[in-house]
Design a protein around this motif. Structure first.
Motif, PDB file in Angstrom:
ATOM      1  N   ALA A 263      -1.271  -1.124   7.698  1.00 42.95           N
ATOM      2  CA  ALA A 263      -1.391  -1.089   6.279  1.00 42.95           C
ATOM      3  C   ALA A 263      -0.066  -1.093   5.537  1.00 42.95           C
ATOM      4  O   ALA A 263       0.003  -1.488   4.457  1.00 42.95           O
ATOM      5  CB  ALA A 263      -2.249   0.101   6.140  1.00 42.95           C
ATOM      6  N   VAL A 264       1.025  -0.309   6.119  1.00 45.98           N
ATOM      7  CA  VAL A 264       2.179  -0.225   5.604  1.00 45.98           C
ATOM      8  C   VAL A 264       2.946  -1.617   5.560  1.00 45.98           C
ATOM      9  O   VAL A 264       3.620  -2.002   4.393  1.00 45.98           O
ATOM     10  CB  VAL A 264       2.924   0.828   6.089  1.00 45.98           C
ATOM     11  CG1 VAL A 264       4.571   0.859   5.765  1.00 45.98           C
ATOM     12  CG2 VAL A 264       2.771   2.195   5.935  1.00 45.98           C
ATOM     13  N   ALA A 265       2.823  -2.383   6.594  1.00 43.51           N
ATOM     14  CA  ALA A 265       3.223  -3.562   6.527  1.00 43.51           C
ATOM     15  C   ALA A 265       2.847  -4.715   5.586  1.00 43.51           C
ATOM     16  O   ALA A 265       3.435  -5.579   5.272  1.00 43.51           O
ATOM     17  CB  ALA A 265       3.024  -4.088   8.219  1.00 43.51           C
ATOM     18  N   ASN A 266       1.688  -4.382   5.040  1.00 45.20           N
ATOM     19  CA  ASN A 266       1.183  -5.272   3.997  1.00 45.20           C
ATOM     20  C   ASN A 266       1.489  -4.864   2.717  1.00 45.20           C
ATOM     21  O   ASN A 266       1.046  -5.585   1.412  1.00 45.20           O
ATOM     22  CB  ASN A 266      -0.709  -4.948   4.224  1.00 45.20           C
ATOM     23  CG  ASN A 266      -1.005  -6.030   5.192  1.00 45.20           C
ATOM     24  OD1 ASN A 266      -1.292  -7.133   4.854  1.00 45.20           O
ATOM     25  ND2 ASN A 266      -1.025  -5.539   6.535  1.00 45.20           N
ATOM     26  N   VAL A 267       2.035  -3.722   2.387  1.00 42.59           N
ATOM     27  CA  VAL A 267       2.594  -3.675   0.987  1.00 42.59           C
ATOM     28  C   VAL A 267       4.102  -3.320   0.855  1.00 42.59           C
ATOM     29  O   VAL A 267       4.495  -3.366  -0.286  1.00 42.59           O
ATOM     30  CB  VAL A 267       1.809  -2.056   0.700  1.00 42.59           C
ATOM     31  CG1 VAL A 267       0.395  -2.201   0.645  1.00 42.59           C
ATOM     32  CG2 VAL A 267       2.505  -0.940   1.591  1.00 42.59           C
ATOM     33  N   VAL A 268       4.899  -3.289   1.943  1.00 44.04           N
ATOM     34  CA  VAL A 268       6.329  -3.288   1.887  1.00 44.04           C
ATOM     35  C   VAL A 268       6.834  -4.658   1.413  1.00 44.04           C
ATOM     36  O   VAL A 268       6.305  -5.749   1.922  1.00 44.04           O
ATOM     37  CB  VAL A 268       6.944  -2.590   3.144  1.00 44.04           C
ATOM     38  CG1 VAL A 268       6.393  -1.351   3.102  1.00 44.04           C
ATOM     39  CG2 VAL A 268       6.668  -3.460   4.339  1.00 44.04           C
ATOM     40  N   PRO A 269       8.137  -4.746   1.174  1.00 47.25           N
ATOM     41  CA  PRO A 269       8.749  -6.184   0.853  1.00 47.25           C
ATOM     42  C   PRO A 269       8.870  -6.781   2.158  1.00 47.25           C
ATOM     43  O   PRO A 269       8.794  -6.264   3.167  1.00 47.25           O
ATOM     44  CB  PRO A 269      10.022  -5.763   0.544  1.00 47.25           C
ATOM     45  CG  PRO A 269       9.704  -4.515  -0.187  1.00 47.25           C
ATOM     46  CD  PRO A 269       8.908  -3.859   0.617  1.00 47.25           C
ATOM     47  N   PHE A 270       8.574  -8.243   2.059  1.00 45.64           N
ATOM     48  CA  PHE A 270       8.452  -9.053   3.182  1.00 45.64           C
ATOM     49  C   PHE A 270       9.305  -8.808   4.578  1.00 45.64           C
ATOM     50  O   PHE A 270       8.841  -8.659   5.642  1.00 45.64           O
ATOM     51  CB  PHE A 270       8.530 -10.668   2.834  1.00 45.64           C
ATOM     52  CG  PHE A 270       8.347 -11.368   3.938  1.00 45.64           C
ATOM     53  CD1 PHE A 270       7.013 -11.649   4.255  1.00 45.64           C
ATOM     54  CD2 PHE A 270       9.339 -12.351   4.397  1.00 45.64           C
ATOM     55  CE1 PHE A 270       6.577 -12.545   5.389  1.00 45.64           C
ATOM     56  CE2 PHE A 270       9.044 -13.522   5.386  1.00 45.64           C
ATOM     57  CZ  PHE A 270       7.993 -13.460   5.833  1.00 45.64           C
TER      58      PHE A 270
END
Length: 389
Positions: A263-270
């Protein structure tokens, strides 16, 4: 030169990690089969969904899973090599085993990819570099994922293998009470790589396939030296587990943490999705599964079907470049209504698993059985008895 003094102790086997390997390879499959742009020119869509909203949604669901799967394999590689490292083994023996592990499968897929599609679109120097697993050192996108695109990760693995005899010597000199500090330093190293990526590496020209520049994507994700931190972290984790310094974490805790990391990986910068956002959950999952195996705790990952899938996972991963990218071109990138698209994806999955099994059964295992260890010399014949009077 040997890695260290000999020992006869053997660490326990880790079947749960074998089972987990398939799930990591499956995450990469999900990423590849839902791509909106193929890495193979002319970069047409891979997604099979005719409904644009469904295609977009599935790509968003799997957009980070490929990065998670690759990071998992790099950490796992370091963990398993450190776990199984045999003090007293010659460096040349270790290197032979690792080269036999990866090169036969790679070369089979290199030839197949060249025959089917790559020869007509790949510069000669890129094909040669990929043959020797050196292509991902190039920032040129036409080179670093040349021929069979998933094989770029093997360039990193080859670097890990070449350096491991030196890494393990240093690792064994770390005091037990400092292992957690050095594990944290590996995570800090990954963070610093992406800080450099965002502040020093050129942000032009923009990549046609990612939100960052082609240089940033290469440096932060593909360039082998920047992935060493994950590999070394895995090796440190192996020592932590072997010395029973791993806390009493349950597998379900690790799985929940992985969901949070996703979930975190889907909201942080690329660039933070490459490994930083998910490295702690990945590390916890691998170490917890290994600690459970060492303690003899049963899991479904140890079942015969999961062991079979895990054994074929390397071939399953390497086959994706041909089965997914080339077959989609042969299909002229045809798309389908959602129910039919799901059936076709299931067909791709089955075909890729079949290809992975073929590589394992017909190439990888026979080559490992034949060449991974030196042949034992036959004992000298006893001298003939001399008759006496």
């Amino acid at each position: 030169m040997t890695i260290e003094a000999p020992t006869t102790e053997r660490p326990p086997k880790l079947p749960s990690l074998t089972g987990l390997r398939f799930f990591a390879a499956f995450l990469v499959f999900g990423f590849h089969i839902t791509l909106s742009a193929s890495p193979i020119p002319p970069n047409d869509p891979i997604s099979l969904f005719a409904d644009a909203q469904v295609a977009d949604a599935t790509e968003k669901v799997f957009v980070t899973t490929g990065y998670i799967g690759v990071s998992f394999f790099f950490v796992l590689s370091g963990f398993l090599l450190a776990w199984a490292a045999r003090p007293g083994e010659k460096m040349t023996s270790f290197w032979r085993r690792r080269i036999v592990k990866i090169f036969p499968n790679h070369l089979v897929m290199w030839v197949l990819a060249m025959v089917l599609f790559a020869a007509s679109i790949t510069p000669t120097h890129a094909a040669v570099l990929n043959f020797f697993l050196l292509n991902s050192y190039s920032p040129d996108g036409a080179v670093n994922v040349a021929v069979n695109p998933p094989s770029w990760t093997l360039c990193s693995e080859l670097l890990f293998y070449m350096l491991f005899p030196l890494i393990i010597l240093g690792l064994r000199r770390i005091p037990g009470n400092r292992l957690w500090f050095w594990a944290a330093m590996m995570v800090v190293g990954m963070v610093l790589v992406q800080v450099v990526n965002l502040t020093v590496v050129p942000d032009e020209p923009k990549s046609a396939l990612t939100p960052v520049s082609s240089f940033q994507f290469w440096f932060g994700y593909i360039f082998p030296p920047t992935r060493l931190f994950e590999f070394v972290l895995g090796s440190i984790l192996a020592r932590i587990v072997m010395e029973q310094r791993w806390p009493a974490v349950r597998m379900w805790h690790a799985v929940v943490l992985c969901v949070v990391g996703y979930a975190v990986a889907n909201v942080v910068p690329f660039v933070w999705t490459f490994n930083v956002a998910t490295i702690v959950p990945i590390a916890v999952l691998i170490a917890t599964a290994a600690a459970g195996d060492a303690a003899g705790r049963p899991t479904f990952l140890r079942s015969r079907p999961m062991q079979w899938l895990g054994d074929t996972s390397f071939g399953f991963y390497l086959c994706q470049g041909v089965v997914i990218f080339w077959v989609r071109q042969v299909m002229h990138n045809a798309t389908f209504e959602t129910p039919m698209a799901l059936l076709v994806i299931a067909g791709f999955l089955g075909l890729t698993i079949l290809g992975g099994w073929a590589l394992y059964a017909l190439v990888e295992k026979p080559m490992m059985d034949r060449f991974a260890r030196p042949r034992r010399k036959a004992p000298a014949p006893e001298p003939a008895a001399v008759p006496t009077a």
